[in-house]
Design a protein around this motif. Structure first.
Motif, short mmCIF file in Angstrom:
data_model
loop_
_atom_site.label_atom_id
_atom_site.label_comp_id
_atom_site.label_asym_id
_atom_site.label_seq_id
_atom_site.Cartn_x
_atom_site.Cartn_y
_atom_site.Cartn_z
N SER A 39 0.83 -1.20 0.00
CA SER A 39 0.00 0.00 0.00
C SER A 39 0.87 1.25 0.00
CB SER A 39 -0.93 0.00 1.22
OG SER A 39 -0.19 0.08 2.41
N ARG A 40 2.02 1.16 0.67
CA ARG A 40 2.94 2.30 0.67
C ARG A 40 3.54 2.52 -0.72
NH1 ARG A 40 8.46 2.75 1.80
NH2 ARG A 40 8.58 0.55 2.41
N TYR A 41 3.88 1.43 -1.36
CA TYR A 41 4.44 1.54 -2.71
C TYR A 41 3.38 2.03 -3.71
CZ TYR A 41 8.65 -0.89 -1.23
OH TYR A 41 9.82 -1.24 -0.61
N ARG A 91 13.40 -0.54 -4.81
CA ARG A 91 12.96 -1.19 -6.05
C ARG A 91 13.00 -2.70 -5.90
NH1 ARG A 91 12.35 2.60 -10.01
NH2 ARG A 91 13.82 4.32 -10.24
N MET A 92 14.07 -3.20 -5.29
CA MET A 92 14.21 -4.65 -5.12
C MET A 92 13.17 -5.21 -4.14
SD MET A 92 16.54 -5.85 -7.11
CE MET A 92 15.87 -4.68 -8.32
N LYS A 93 12.92 -4.47 -3.06
CA LYS A 93 11.92 -4.92 -2.09
C LYS A 93 10.54 -4.98 -2.73
CE LYS A 93 12.11 -2.87 1.96
NZ LYS A 93 12.37 -1.80 2.96
N LEU A 94 10.21 -3.99 -3.55
CA LEU A 94 8.92 -4.01 -4.24
C LEU A 94 8.85 -5.16 -5.23
CD1 LEU A 94 6.19 -2.91 -5.01
CD2 LEU A 94 7.33 -1.26 -6.53
N ALA A 95 9.93 -5.37 -5.99
CA ALA A 95 9.95 -6.47 -6.96
C ALA A 95 9.75 -7.81 -6.26
CB ALA A 95 11.28 -6.47 -7.73
N GLY A 96 10.41 -8.00 -5.11
CA GLY A 96 10.26 -9.24 -4.37
C GLY A 96 8.83 -9.44 -3.90
N LEU A 97 8.19 -8.39 -3.38
CA LEU A 97 6.81 -8.50 -2.93
C LEU A 97 5.88 -8.83 -4.09
CD1 LEU A 97 6.62 -5.44 -0.51
CD2 LEU A 97 6.34 -7.84 0.13
N LEU A 98 6.10 -8.20 -5.23
CA LEU A 98 5.26 -8.46 -6.39
C LEU A 98 5.41 -9.89 -6.90
CD1 LEU A 98 5.80 -5.10 -8.30
CD2 LEU A 98 3.68 -5.86 -7.21
N TYR A 101 21.08 -8.50 -5.52
CA TYR A 101 20.40 -8.18 -4.26
C TYR A 101 19.92 -9.44 -3.54
CZ TYR A 101 17.32 -5.72 -0.98
OH TYR A 101 16.72 -5.24 0.15
N TYR A 102 19.31 -10.37 -4.27
CA TYR A 102 18.70 -11.55 -3.65
C TYR A 102 19.54 -12.83 -3.76
CZ TYR A 102 14.23 -9.14 -2.95
OH TYR A 102 13.24 -8.28 -2.53
N GLY A 103 20.52 -12.82 -4.65
CA GLY A 103 21.34 -14.01 -4.82
C GLY A 103 20.71 -15.07 -5.71
N CYS A 104 19.65 -14.71 -6.42
CA CYS A 104 19.02 -15.64 -7.36
C CYS A 104 18.32 -14.83 -8.44
CB CYS A 104 18.02 -16.56 -6.64
SG CYS A 104 16.62 -15.68 -5.90
N THR A 105 17.90 -15.48 -9.51
CA THR A 105 17.21 -14.77 -10.58
C THR A 105 15.77 -14.48 -10.17
OG1 THR A 105 16.38 -16.78 -11.65
CG2 THR A 105 18.61 -16.04 -12.27
#
Length: 265
Positions: A133-135, A211-218, A248-252
């Motif tokens: 919701s914040r994003y 950006r990475m945190k949002l991508a992970g959540l999505l 960032y995450y260590g994986c694709t």
């Protein structure tokens, strides 16, 4: 998820520490212990506590007193109470304070695991909803800093405005540090220094992190494919997105989605 166990009996704490399968419950972070409400508050002020497993009957402030103080400080910590007495008054007050559960002692560790797992799942879902919701606030009309307050902002206020601005514009692949500085009517170098001092990282590092945190959540949502996650996180160049994601995450992104996606029931 981080956990705090509060009980005035060290035997009870040690028993739970050794007998409960914490990772299976969803506790994958730190676990702290306290033998009093006073010590628990010290830990809560210094650490990020997500869930509290708390005895009610303790010398001095009770578990109910402790949760009341936590609520008065506006902290959203999920709480499971443990008690030896099936007291209606206790249960009533625990509910009024937003306790997540109420377990009678002695309880088998399997029961504690089962109840804790449910609370962890609820807390995690709430965390993700708040983050998303914040994003997605980017879809709301942008609010410009008031002119009268542009030159009287503290470093903390500036850092907060930066975070809010970035949250609203994460999907903009053209977003740069200079754009943020212009929007907040500040010199770019000064803004970078202030933000780094307040957050411990540069503006560009923070932007990539968000950006990475949002991508992970999505990617944890089965409705989103990798391309949509990249686009919503502000990347129109997929190879660059995939490269940044792996650093960032260590994986694709595809591997992350396969491991974390929560299929709809």
């Amino acid at each position: 998820m981080n956990l705090l166990i509060v009980d005035d009996e060290m035997v009870a704490i040690k028993g739970m520490m050794d007998g409960v399968n914490w990772k299976a419950c969803g506790i994958d972070g730190s676990i702290w212990t306290a033998c009093s409400a006073e010590r628990a508050l010290q830990i809560i002020r210094a650490q990020q506590v997500d869930i509290m497993l708390c005895d009610i009957e303790m010398p001095g402030d009770s578990g109910i007193d402790l949760l009341r103080m936590i609520r008065e400080s506006n902290q959203e910590i999920a709480c499971i109470f443990l008690t030896c007495h099936a007291s209606f008054e206790y249960a009533q007050e625990a509910i009024s304070l937003g306790s997540s559960d109420y377990i009678l002692k002695p309880a088998p560790y399997e029961v504690i695991e089962q109840r804790l797992r449910k609370v962890c799942e609820t807390a995690e879902a709430r965390r993700k909803d708040k983050a998303l919701s914040r994003y997605y606030a980017a879809e709301s009309p942008e609010e410009e800093p008031e002119a009268a307050g542009r030159n009287t902002r503290s470093p903390k206020e500036i850092a907060k405005q930066v975070e809010e601005y970035i949250s609203r514009h994460l999907s903009d692949s053209e977003l740069q540090v200079a754009d943020i500085a212009d929007a907040l009517f500040l010199n770019k170098d000064y803004l970078n220094r202030v933000f780094k001092k307040e957050s411990g990282m540069s503006l560009s590092q923070y932007l990539i992190q968000e950006r990475m945190k949002l991508a992970g959540l999505l990617l944890e949502n089965p409705k989103n494919d990798v391309n949509r996650a990249a686009e919503k996180a502000g990347y129109n160049n997929y190879p660059y997105f995939a490269s940044s994601f792996k650093r960032y995450y260590g994986c694709t992104p595809s591997q992350y989605r396969k491991e974390h996606v929560q299929e709809e029931i």
